[in-house]
Design an enzyme around this catalytic site. Structure first.
Site, PDB file in Angstrom:
ATOM      1  N   ARG A 183       8.892   1.702   0.487  1.00 40.24           N
ATOM      2  CA  ARG A 183       8.938   1.083   1.905  1.00 40.24           C
ATOM      3  C   ARG A 183       8.048  -0.053   2.114  1.00 40.24           C
ATOM      4  O   ARG A 183       6.940  -0.151   2.130  1.00 40.24           O
ATOM      5  CB  ARG A 183       8.572   2.303   2.683  1.00 40.24           C
ATOM      6  CG  ARG A 183       8.664   1.586   4.427  1.00 40.24           C
ATOM      7  CD  ARG A 183       8.625   2.614   5.305  1.00 40.24           C
ATOM      8  NE  ARG A 183       7.427   3.536   5.521  1.00 40.24           N
ATOM      9  CZ  ARG A 183       7.178   4.137   6.570  1.00 40.24           C
ATOM     10  NH1 ARG A 183       8.000   4.353   7.621  1.00 40.24           N
ATOM     11  NH2 ARG A 183       5.865   4.976   6.635  1.00 40.24           N
ATOM     12  N   ASP A 471      -1.062   7.929  11.095  1.00 49.38           N
ATOM     13  CA  ASP A 471      -0.927   6.784  10.393  1.00 49.38           C
ATOM     14  C   ASP A 471      -0.648   5.687  11.744  1.00 49.38           C
ATOM     15  O   ASP A 471      -0.994   5.972  12.701  1.00 49.38           O
ATOM     16  CB  ASP A 471       0.284   6.761   9.688  1.00 49.38           C
ATOM     17  CG  ASP A 471       1.708   6.656  10.077  1.00 49.38           C
ATOM     18  OD1 ASP A 471       1.811   6.760  11.509  1.00 49.38           O
ATOM     19  OD2 ASP A 471       2.610   6.979   9.502  1.00 49.38           O
TER      20      ASP A 471
END
Length: 555
Positions: A183, A471
């Site tokens: 990603r 996150d």
């Protein structure tokens, strides 16, 4: 709101005389440390230059379109399913490329950053897929950007080992490792340590997306193909079919550049923004030769809902983050539509990540985490998802059991259509939950955001806080809720007005309780939090100003 606030790199133009004609180039503006030259080769930089020559301008246009769209929603124009693309949705015949080699069974995917230890742990985890995350689980320090590429380079070639500061040895021992899906950073982020000069002599920061993607693809595509897999990517923060089309053109050019067949690349698109939920079929169509599926990126999706509707009144104010579950109206509608859309077009539907994580030193916390994750994955498998995410190796058996119970020996359930699903535009923005905002919820947001940002400033992108895996997306929820509660004059359940002064008091409390140590960044983190949660302007992403201010190194 300025373009720089949106993450659009400012363009430096000559101030006098004719515009010169220059040779386009990417130049290194950050320190070159041990082994960096293995990633930042002349050939790799030439490839990055070609990507920027062809696609940097279109990236700029897409980011400007995002800003216009958000302005429209903020001014009362709710998103709708597009009339100009109705023919795509109405055409029942087209299908997407689907799974590439190694992506046929995705029932459990582990996510995590790409430092050597986490890379080895992921490859030994037993998951079917590893989301090698250079985005929300990685703080984009120059070290993390390049050394993450080195970890992936070594892992793909079977030569990755690691010795911790305590002397513990790590090595890949699994006979069957997960398929890697990398990603890159989203279109909105830049890489200041690589500078692009275009044909007109204008110099700007490189695109974080093109840097992460380009370095990984250039160095590893052929090695992955030779190993029976392929160059696969998760695409984050997509907001429109046009953004997906831009990625598709990047893929097509890249395949031609190194001489591999068209369609070798496979992408999975995260549907984690509100505008993208209204264009899922169009996104699949634009990427149809390269797309494997869609993922329900739950945390960023909640953040996107708050960001787009932060000024639209009480109807769109969400309660405590803990109450915004996958079964609330707007989340339920979006995930059901995602599964239906994917299977209609032959694409995989991948579920999201529950934030609960086990604690090997606390059996009670671990038992609760297992119970909550099992319930979450049971719901996803029952709804028709083909796989799901976990953030910790101990959760893989828990998630796998729920998907095994539904899938059996089948690798997926793409053939399971959902004709019963009928989702309207109004359902996708139905924020009625009915739960209160509590004092504990407000304080929790302040605490989590500051503690996460502090770790992020020290180079950590995935952080365990209060037995939850946090996150950048969960930090965004925390700070954006605080901003919205202040600007919508909300009160807690006990009647306390949520004001800047109230939040400043909570910041002081959090800083007073923080575990201070040499090199901590709590004061800087509090400053970042104030700038993104307490100011009148609302930065589109907290990571943009924080990166520019704190993470950029000199050569």
């Amino acid at each position: 709101m300025s373009l720089s606030t949106m993450g659009i790199a400012p363009t430096l133009r000559p101030t006098t005389g004719p515009i010169p004609t220059a040779e386009p180039r990417i130049e290194i503006a950050g320190p070159v440390r041990e082994r960096y030259e293995e990633i930042l080769t002349a050939e790799a930089l030439a490839f990055l230059t070609e990507l920027h020559v062809r696609f940097a301008g279109r990236r700029h246009d897409r980011l400007a379109a995002r800003m216009r769209r958000r302005f429209e929603i903020g001014n009362g124009h709710d998103p709708q399913f597009r009339s100009d693309t109705a023919h795509i949705r109405d055409d029942a015949d087209w299908r997407v490329a689907g799974a590439g080699p190694g992506l046929e069974d995705r029932r459990v995917e582990i996510t995590g950053p790409t430092d050597p230890k986490m890379t080895i742990n992921a490859l030994n985890s037993g998951a079917k897929v590893w989301l090698a995350d250079q985005e929300d689980a990685t703080s984009p320090t120059w070290r993390n950007v390049i050394e993450g590429q080195l970890s992936l380079f070594d892992a793909i070639r079977g030569q990755l080992t690691h010795t911790s500061a305590e002397g513990k040895q790590y090595a890949v021992t699994a006979t069957e490792t997960p398929t890697i899906v990398m990603r890159p950073r989203g279109w909105h982020l830049v890489e200041e340590h690589l500078r692009f000069t275009d044909r007109h002599g204008r110099t700007m920061a490189a695109s974080g997306s093109l840097v992460d993607y380009g370095l990984y693809f250039f160095h590893n595509a052929q090695a992955l193909i030779d190993a029976g897999r392929g160059p696969y990517f998760y695409l984050p923060k997509i907001e429109s079919a046009e953004e997906a089309g831009l990625w598709d053109d990047v893929f097509t050019f890249s395949e031609e550049y190194i001489g591999i067949p068209h369609g070798t690349i496979r992408a999975t698109v995260l549907i984690e923004t509100l505008p993208a939920a209204f264009e899922m079929e169009e996104i699949l169509f634009e990427l149809r030769d390269h797309v494997a599926g869609l993922n329900a990126g739950r945390w960023d999706y909640i953040f996107s809902m708050i960001k787009n509707y932060r000024g639209r009144g009480a109807r769109f104010v969400l309660p405590d983050r803990s109450q915004v579950t996958m079964t609330v109206p707007f989340m339920r509608a979006y995930t059901e539509l995602l599964v239906q859309t994917c299977h209609k077009r032959g694409a995989f539907a991948i579920g999201g990540m529950s934030a609960f994580i086990p604690n090997r030193r606390d059996p009670e916390v671990t038992a609760q985490a297992f119970e909550k994750v099992a319930a979450d994955k049971k719901r996803e498998a029952g709804d028709g998802f083909d796989g799901t995410w976990v953030a910790h190796p101990d959760l893989i058996p828990v998630a796998r059991a729920e998907f095994d119970a539904v899938l059996g020996e089948r690798p997926n359930q793409v053939d399971r259509l959902r004709p019963d699903v009928q989702v309207s535009a109004d359902q996708l923005i139905d924020c009625h939950i009915g739960s209160p905002i509590t004092a504990d919820g407000v304080r929790g947001n302040v605490s989590v955001a500051i503690r996460y940002i502090e770790a992020w400033l020290r180079g950590l992108g995935a952080v365990a806080i209060d037995n939850l895996m946090e996150d950048a997306a969960t930090a965004e929820i925390s700070r954006s809720q605080v901003w919205q509660w202040i600007h919508q004059d909300r009160r807690t359940a006990d009647g306390t007005a949520i004001t800047r002064e109230y939040i400043e008091g909570l910041i002081d409390e959090v800083l007073g309780e923080a575990p201070r140590h040499d090199g901590d960044r709590f004061d800087d983190a509090a400053d970042v939090f104030r700038s993104v949660a307490l100011e009148e302007d609302f930065p589109a992403f907290l990571t943009i100003p924080a990166y520019t201010r704190f993470l950029v190194e000199s050569a």
